[in-house]
Design an enzyme around this catalytic site. Sequence first.
Site, mmCIF file in Angstrom:
data_model
loop_
_atom_site.group_PDB
_atom_site.id
_atom_site.type_symbol
_atom_site.label_atom_id
_atom_site.label_comp_id
_atom_site.label_asym_id
_atom_site.label_seq_id
_atom_site.Cartn_x
_atom_site.Cartn_y
_atom_site.Cartn_z
ATOM 1 N N GLY A 193 40.836 -76.475 -146.038
ATOM 2 C CA GLY A 193 41.527 -76.771 -147.039
ATOM 3 C C GLY A 193 42.920 -76.871 -147.399
ATOM 4 O O GLY A 193 43.621 -77.160 -148.344
ATOM 5 N N GLY A 202 45.111 -78.222 -145.342
ATOM 6 C CA GLY A 202 45.609 -79.240 -144.973
ATOM 7 C C GLY A 202 45.934 -79.641 -143.503
ATOM 8 O O GLY A 202 46.906 -80.550 -143.093
ATOM 9 N N SER A 216 47.240 -66.502 -141.082
ATOM 10 C CA SER A 216 48.178 -67.633 -141.289
ATOM 11 C C SER A 216 48.681 -68.419 -139.686
ATOM 12 O O SER A 216 49.841 -68.434 -139.613
ATOM 13 C CB SER A 216 49.373 -67.089 -142.058
ATOM 14 O OG SER A 216 48.792 -66.728 -143.289
ATOM 15 N N ALA A 229 57.273 -73.924 -137.116
ATOM 16 C CA ALA A 229 56.637 -73.738 -138.246
ATOM 17 C C ALA A 229 55.952 -72.100 -138.395
ATOM 18 O O ALA A 229 55.616 -71.755 -137.475
ATOM 19 C CB ALA A 229 55.716 -74.580 -138.790
ATOM 20 N N LYS A 230 55.893 -71.558 -139.524
ATOM 21 C CA LYS A 230 55.103 -70.386 -139.599
ATOM 22 C C LYS A 230 54.131 -70.467 -140.729
ATOM 23 O O LYS A 230 54.016 -71.390 -141.443
ATOM 24 C CB LYS A 230 55.952 -69.000 -139.907
ATOM 25 C CG LYS A 230 56.706 -68.755 -138.493
ATOM 26 C CD LYS A 230 57.408 -67.434 -138.711
ATOM 27 C CE LYS A 230 59.122 -67.848 -139.270
ATOM 28 N NZ LYS A 230 59.684 -66.529 -139.214
ATOM 29 N N GLY A 231 53.110 -69.296 -140.589
ATOM 30 C CA GLY A 231 51.958 -69.690 -141.622
ATOM 31 C C GLY A 231 52.208 -69.246 -143.220
ATOM 32 O O GLY A 231 53.030 -68.433 -143.228
ATOM 33 N N GLY A 260 49.691 -69.308 -145.753
ATOM 34 C CA GLY A 260 48.416 -68.713 -146.644
ATOM 35 C C GLY A 260 48.465 -67.277 -147.089
ATOM 36 O O GLY A 260 48.097 -67.051 -148.208
ATOM 37 N N GLU A 261 48.907 -66.432 -146.190
ATOM 38 C CA GLU A 261 48.962 -64.901 -146.627
ATOM 39 C C GLU A 261 50.086 -64.546 -147.329
ATOM 40 O O GLU A 261 50.135 -63.877 -148.077
ATOM 41 C CB GLU A 261 48.470 -64.173 -145.269
ATOM 42 C CG GLU A 261 46.845 -64.194 -145.175
ATOM 43 C CD GLU A 261 46.447 -64.022 -143.799
ATOM 44 O OE1 GLU A 261 46.958 -64.829 -142.840
ATOM 45 O OE2 GLU A 261 45.279 -63.586 -143.622
#
Lengths: 766, 208
Positions: A494, A496, A535, A721-723, A725-726
């Site tokens: 979810g 993307g 992430s 790029a890095k994550g 979400g967290e």
Amino acid sequence: MAQKIIRSQYHLYDEKIDTMAEVPDSELKPLPKNKDLKVIGKSIPRIDGNEKVTGAAIYTFDKTFVNIAHGRTLRSPYPFATITKIDTSKAEKLKGVIKIIHTYNTNEISWYWGNSKLFDKTTRYEGEEVAFVVAETEAIAEKAVRLIKVEYKELDFVINPVDAAKEDAPKIHEGGNIPKRRGHSTYSRGDFEEGIKNADVVVEEKYITEVAVHNPTEPFCSVVKWDDEQLTIWDSTQGIFSVRDSIASSLKIPQSKVRVITEYMGGGFGAKLEAGKYSVMAALVSKEIKRPVKVVLDRREMNLAVGNRPNSYQTIKVGAKRDGTLMALGLTNYGSMGAYPAGAGAHWPLRSLYKCENVTTSEYSVFTNTGRARAFRAPGHVQGTFALESILDDVAEKLKINPLDFRIKNFAPIDQDSERPYTSKKLLEAYEVGAKAIGWENRKTSGSDKGFIKRGFGLASQIWWGGGYPPAYATVKMNRDGSVQVLCGTQDLGTGTYTIIAQVAAEVLEIPIEKIDVLIGDTQATPYAPSSGGSNTAPSITPAVYDGALQIKEKLMSGASALLEVSQEKLVYSKGEIFESDNKSNSLKASEIVRKMRERVLVATGSRNESTSGYRVNTFGVQFADVEVNTLTGKIKVNKIVAAHDIGRTLNRQTLENQFHGGVIMGLSYALHEERVVDEFTGKVVNANLLDYKIATMLDTPEIDVIIVSEADELVSAVGAKGIGEPAIIPTPGAIANAVYNAIGVRINSLPITPDKVLMALNKEV
Amino acid sequence: MSKENKSKKLSRRDFIGRASTGAVGSIVLFPAISSGNDKREEKISKTNFKMLGTNSLTLKVNGKKISAKVNANTTLVELLRDHLNLTGTKVACNSGECGSCSVLLDGEVVYSCHMLALDAQGKSVTTVEGLMDGEKFHPVQEAFVEEDGLQCGFCTPGQVMAAVSLLNNNPTPTKGEVMNGMAGNICRCAAYPKIIDSVLSASKKMKV
């Protein structure tokens, strides 16, 4: 492109992983900055949006077959018991019941790393699996579950980790409640006692955070189907390959015979990283009855048996100099793993977020008679950051230093464990823009706001990993009509993922994003990519897609050179077309090149390149909270959160903002509402539903300002790029807790900060 | 599994095929199913117990008249998902707590998991599959895609239906009215800010 094998080291949650990985042999040219790009970084609508708003998207939950049978699980009603008898005779007589399996009629299958079995004769928490019924319908299966008679011998239980750690506590496993492996973990650097001795101010406080449950909207579910020896599992999972391997090992069949598919999945937040017992139980029965089997957990089961964020009982001691220099940080923590091994620590923020020479931590991950913990969006960091940032505000106040200045004073420019530099750390920039955006100068002395509604400001910083890692692969295919397919063994929770994959391919190949088809979530069709946890999805897979697309471009260039009889240096690639730089009419479209090369499909598999060695890869950020506390009702309203973060390159501004909003609101929900409540006399969860387990609704939504202070982190990967979400959730509870303190001038040392706690805290002061 | 980017060209066929109420006109469901696939119907009638209800029910679903035999305890969402194969409507709690199963009943939003199918007798049900006008998206659907009013998408059909109902009753809501009106639909991904943007944007689209 040539490949090589390297040693790949990274953090997945708090575990340092050491592995080998295949990466591109030569260095990949970094992707240019976002301002020079056409697709990446832009607010491109998600490419699966249409299917999701029309109901056309088929989730595992929606998957069915004509002759499908349905499974339901009988679960132990007791927190701790041994099974002495299972009588299924009544249930079996029910019309429509096909098969019932349990400990007495199934081969032993090891579970939880040998600490239990698929069906264990001892059940160690309320909700543990006892039997599995497969019937013609879910309703019949449920009815049959209720007809099974089980005789239990109840045992003394313990639900609180501090109690469970005591010598005389009921032993949940033979070796006791603190397992030898990772049960007690310690860390230290410098000399903590010496640091405390040399400090001008010393503060010691206790903090408690409660168990929170993931509760993704899509139920945990599987549909399993055998075709002879080939098993296909549609699963709502964050890790198709990890599920594949676990199931193959449980069933003792080759991994090549198991295919796991996750086309759409309705959220996981860490809970869906591992194979479920239900998938294996369904597969066992399905094989026997030669019919596909579907199993869907209900909301109560999800609140009991498939993971949670462990609680924490933290004691923190901090020493600081009068000028604000941190001299010593110490932590002891007890966290509840539940009945089986899981990580329950929370020490990483204290160890790594701020500069401090003398640190000591001692943590106990303790067995309790409750559902087992699983990774939950920034495991450990959310509870750890709340406690650390709370006490640092108290220390700052004692020192009469502005909380923001106190953080800046103790900024850690390098990683203090390894003494290595970070690939990027723009935390100071984040402090500056974040403070401006929230209006930090409006923060008053704590508790000084007049009137019964009191406003307050607070902040908390964030550190996390989330740099991604090899191995991760993506196969890019170009067809004769110029259309492109990208295949990657990842999954879209979810966040993307579909869309960013298409964006990267569209950017490199300079073709419209509509021409790109993305296939993920299928172990049989795609090359390997890691589970979506920590992430690490975007930072792991986008460089592989980038490499794959570059290879296709290179093949097209090479093909064009041969076809046009022009050396490759004289050729230019633009918008899916290649032409001679001096003679633009001498050109070929990509589709023509593929056709003339007599290829049906041009194929290349890209791999994620290695991160530059010698650095530590982390994400950083700060969140500022603006809250109002009604001192008559105890209600807290969060007006605004400013989230300023260093997370490398923005891949899609719109989906990035959305995920940040989600993290912040989930953090707000954890800070103010969420708490799994276990009755200490019966050991039963009393709020295993979405009504009594409180989750933030739209009415809780504050204004959220998302500020990204970073560009691509080129030392991490070619995409940089890095994550996110967290990082998005980590600082929110700490920032809100500090803002609440600033508003009312009384510290609440436990989460969630509910109205009753606010009122009691205020009364105590009176 | 393949996710073709259909941002401009999702055809009605694409999902009608998957989530259909069957052929045009009135359908008799006994056992209550119609997927437009005779072979499949036949197999289901032989093997699928859930279809064997005894209570007659007639209602409209997405404009089509449906006659079905259901059990007394069959919920509306079970009728929609299991009998009519309209899987766009989701179930996340199955006890009226989260709103994932929201559908319109005579134009008003209801939790279809919390309602018996028989209580929809003679009424008109609209699910997310019934929102499109031919090949054209409903403005709310359009807005949810443009404003990114979703993440995992599982609660989205419910959010979309709640938003349609809200805008039917109040075509120009304030942000506060949107927040109140949509508070019965939980989004665990917490895409709330962009859902609010989506509803406000849809309101503007519908005014034109």
